[in-house]
Design an enzyme around this catalytic site. Structure first.
Site, short mmCIF file in Angstrom:
data_model
loop_
_atom_site.label_atom_id
_atom_site.label_comp_id
_atom_site.label_asym_id
_atom_site.label_seq_id
_atom_site.Cartn_x
_atom_site.Cartn_y
_atom_site.Cartn_z
N GLN A 58 0.92 -1.19 0.07
CA GLN A 58 -0.03 0.09 -0.02
C GLN A 58 0.88 1.35 -0.02
O GLN A 58 1.85 1.25 0.35
CB GLN A 58 -0.84 0.12 1.23
N CYS A 59 0.29 2.31 -0.33
CA CYS A 59 1.13 3.78 -0.45
C CYS A 59 1.56 4.08 1.08
O CYS A 59 2.71 4.62 1.06
CB CYS A 59 0.19 4.71 -0.95
N MET A 80 -6.67 5.66 7.08
CA MET A 80 -6.69 6.23 5.53
C MET A 80 -5.33 6.98 5.25
O MET A 80 -5.16 7.78 6.27
CB MET A 80 -7.96 6.72 5.59
N ASP A 323 -9.41 -1.32 28.17
CA ASP A 323 -9.44 -0.43 29.28
C ASP A 323 -8.25 0.75 29.36
O ASP A 323 -7.09 0.53 28.91
CB ASP A 323 -8.97 -1.47 30.57
N GLU A 396 -23.52 -12.84 38.16
CA GLU A 396 -23.09 -11.73 37.31
C GLU A 396 -23.10 -12.49 35.89
O GLU A 396 -23.49 -11.69 34.97
CB GLU A 396 -21.91 -11.28 37.62
N THR A 451 -9.47 -20.75 31.33
CA THR A 451 -10.25 -21.81 32.31
C THR A 451 -10.02 -23.21 31.77
O THR A 451 -9.71 -24.16 32.16
CB THR A 451 -11.48 -21.59 32.57
N LYS A 498 -1.30 -10.63 28.62
CA LYS A 498 -0.48 -9.36 28.82
C LYS A 498 0.94 -9.45 28.19
O LYS A 498 1.64 -8.54 27.92
CB LYS A 498 -0.22 -9.41 30.35
N GLN A 569 4.75 0.33 32.52
CA GLN A 569 4.85 1.88 32.79
C GLN A 569 3.73 2.18 34.06
O GLN A 569 2.37 2.12 33.40
CB GLN A 569 5.01 2.85 31.91
#
Length: 619
Positions: A58-59, A80, A323, A396, A451, A498, A569
């Site tokens: 691509q360009c 873009m 997050d 929940e 799990t 992570k 950090q």
């Protein structure tokens, strides 16, 4: 979109010419791709020195590669090409610093210079994308440029530029470029310079636009008035879980809500879309580099499944969550919950009903479009069977599962909810059935993939026992079954781990949305303070925050203490009226779909952290 020459077109990947600095321009004729040379999507990703340049050929890829090779700096990834005109800096990878960019509109009194970027707007021959090239020579009556993905013809022998563009200088010294296509528009040129004289002015971002504004609704006797519809299964389950019609568990927060500026919402939307692509690049890179993949501590027996899933199901991601820490100090991403995430119902349904119940009208619901986007994502999957929603027996997870079930059904599919695994069974054909005799073919789960992997690590569930017909299938039996399609796909184990964070930092060094991360405590981390994160941790478990004096300022216990770790950090959440506030953005098919917030009295957001309504200001 590139144009064909009448004759002389070269197939994909063939050399068109060599630009100054020895940078090759390649043909991007995708109609001629040789599948034996480019067998998978990973072969279309371009890297130099381990740094992602873009999509072949691509360009934007050529421009970043030319700049890196000749100047030692690159600009951030863009969706873009025309968006480059608004970029305000490049990243100097040699000296590890940002260098200013200034944009000059076509007709500016500051003339283009060799090495600057020439930008076309979207439209005409560059529908939706725009175009970018490098200017290599400047004259009074013309310029010479180098580029990719404009056509597929070989440059003439001995020529180190792709084409010339006519120019004219006005009486005031204004420099104008003729656009070769009457339907296209040259926006201008972008120069790495400290001097903004004659530059196009853009509204400077106000640092305060990222401030999260605490607000409070009027009670007017509404706190004790029911406002969720108990006739809807998901809302009834939510009320049961919360023990009442409320969004916040804390009585002190029952009338609280937060606002974002419209500019902050736009920044979150842009960041979400860009970060998703960056995490996808990093996922691909990790899968192509076995020495990096070992950092994820994944069982060897499932790596083939992950690679197959990535090759076949990259576009079947339904939803995910980023997050963020967001304040006047900037916008930084903490991590990507790409496997199984929470808070969808709170953001996609409950916060909107809360804002309506308390008659909060000075903005709009930041999650008001989420459900619609989820329905659209499900519709795109073209599923030909019942979808089973699998959840653990947890209050929940129950409302979360019911909310997603309603989105699946709104997409036109039949859906069955399975709570726990004891109701599942093997049939005589060694297929897994539900209690009604429906064979399990498609699954959306609330369980994390990890799990199921834990079962493998304990040598359970990966193999059928000799008497498997007499035992319910295990989670691993279901999720790792080759005859069952699972959402989210198993490849989401990579971006959710992570260990992806240090890889991202190596691929996109000094990126403004990323926090420095490493597999070891480097000097920069020690000086700034850092966060210790288990690579497979969830819900804030086993996270430690260490300040620049090597003092632990916050930590949360959990079950991941023995897992490998990364170090990120320290960039604390803003503390607003004694609550730490984290912004979450949700995606549908990898694109921004809504926002919400989670709050806690501690510096670490965890499983029990509250969700509070989020609104975008009209201003």
């Amino acid at each position: 979109m590139a144009k064909h020459h009448i004759t002389g077109d070269l197939p994909f990947g063939e050399e068109l010419g060599v630009a100054p600095g020895g940078v090759i321009s390649y043909s991007s004729d995708y109609n001629t791709v040789d599948d034996s040379i480019y067998p998978s999507r990973s072969h279309f990703r371009s890297y130099v020195d381990g740094i992602y340049m873009g999509y072949k050929w691509q360009c934007v890829e050529f421009t970043r590669r030319w700049l890196y090779t000749n100047k030692g700096y690159i600009f951030n990834d863009v969706a873009m090409a025309y968006e480059i005109f608004r970029l305000r800096y490049v990243r100097d990878l040699v000296n590890n610093k940002e260098l200013p960019l200034n944009a000059f509109s076509n007709g500016s009194q500051r003339h283009p210079e060799p090495g600057c970027l020439l930008i076309w707007d979207e439209g005409g021959e560059f529908v939706e994308t725009g175009h970018v090239a490098i200017i290599t020579e400047v004259f009074e009556d013309k310029i010479r440029i180098v580029e990719q993905n404009q056509d597929f013809g070989k440059w003439p022998d001995g020529q180190n530029f792709s084409r010339e563009i006519k120019a004219k200088v006005g009486i005031a010294g204004d420099y104008w470029l003729h656009c070769p296509s009457a339907e296209s528009t040259i926006l201008g040129w972008v120069i790495q310079t400290n001097d903004p004289t004659h530059a196009t002015r853009f509204d400077a971002p106000d640092k305060e636009m990222f401030n999260i504004i605490p607000c409070e609704a009027k009670d007017d006797g509404k706190i004790n008035t029911p406002w969720l519809n108990l006739a809807n299964e998901d809302e009834n389950a939510f009320v049961d879980m919360m023990q009442g019609h409320k969004l916040s568990c804390a009585a002190s927060s029952e009338l609280k809500y937060y606002q974002l500026s419209a500019a902050a919402k736009e920044a979150l939307e842009s960041a979400t879309d860009e970060l998703h692509q960056m995490f996808m690049h990093a996922t691909d890179y990790a899968l192509e580099h076995p020495e990096l993949l070992t950092k994820f501590t994944l069982p060897d027996e499932i790596l083939t499944k992950i690679r197959t899933s990535w090759a076949n199901r990259k576009n079947q991601l339904i939803t995910s969550r980023f997050d963020f820490a967001m304040s006047e100090n900037g916008l930084k991403v903490y991590e990507y919950n790409c496997d199984s995430a929470s808070c969808y119902m709170e953001v996609g349904k409950v916060q909107g009903k809360w804002l309506k119940h308390f008659d909060v009208k000075d903005g709009y619901d930041a999650g008001g479009e989420l459900f619609k986007h989820l329905v659209k994502a499900w519709k795109s999957c073209k599923i030909n069977s019942i979808i089973h929603v699998l959840q653990d027996d947890d209050p929940e997870e129950t409302y979360h599962a019911l909310f997603m079930k309603s989105a699946i059904e709104a997409a036109g599919y039949k859906c069955e909810l399975v709570k726990g695994l004891n109701s599942l069974r093997w049939n005589s054909s060694t297929e897994i059935e539900d209690c009604k005799g429906n064979v399990i073919k498609w699954v959306w789960k609330t369980w994390a993939w990890e799990t199921a992997l834990d079962e493998l690590r304990l040598d359970e569930g990966s193999q059928k026992r000799a008497d498997y017909l007499n035992h319910p299938p295990s989670l691993a039996n279901v999720l790792l079954n080759d005859d069952i399609m699972v959402f989210e796909p198993i490849w989401t184990l990579i971006p959710s781990n992570k260990a992806i964070l240090p890889i991202l930092c190596s691929l996109f060094p000094n990126h403004p949305l990323l926090l420095n991360a490493d597999f070891e405590i480097n000097t920069e981390l020690a000086n700034s303070g850092y966060v210790v994160k288990p690579i497979v941790g969830r819900c804030g478990a086993n996270i430690q925050l260490i300040d620049q004096h090597q003092k632990t300022i916050a930590e949360k216990p959990g079950q991941f203490d023995g897992r490998d770790k990364i170090y990120q950090q320290l960039f604390p959440l803003p503390c607003i009226n004694n609550l730490y506030v984290q912004v979450c953005t949700f995606t549908a098919q990898g694109n921004y779909a809504g926002s919400g917030v989670r709050v806690d009295s501690t510096m670490i957001i965890g499983k029990d952290s509250d969700c509070i309504a989020l609104q975008v200001c009209h201003k």
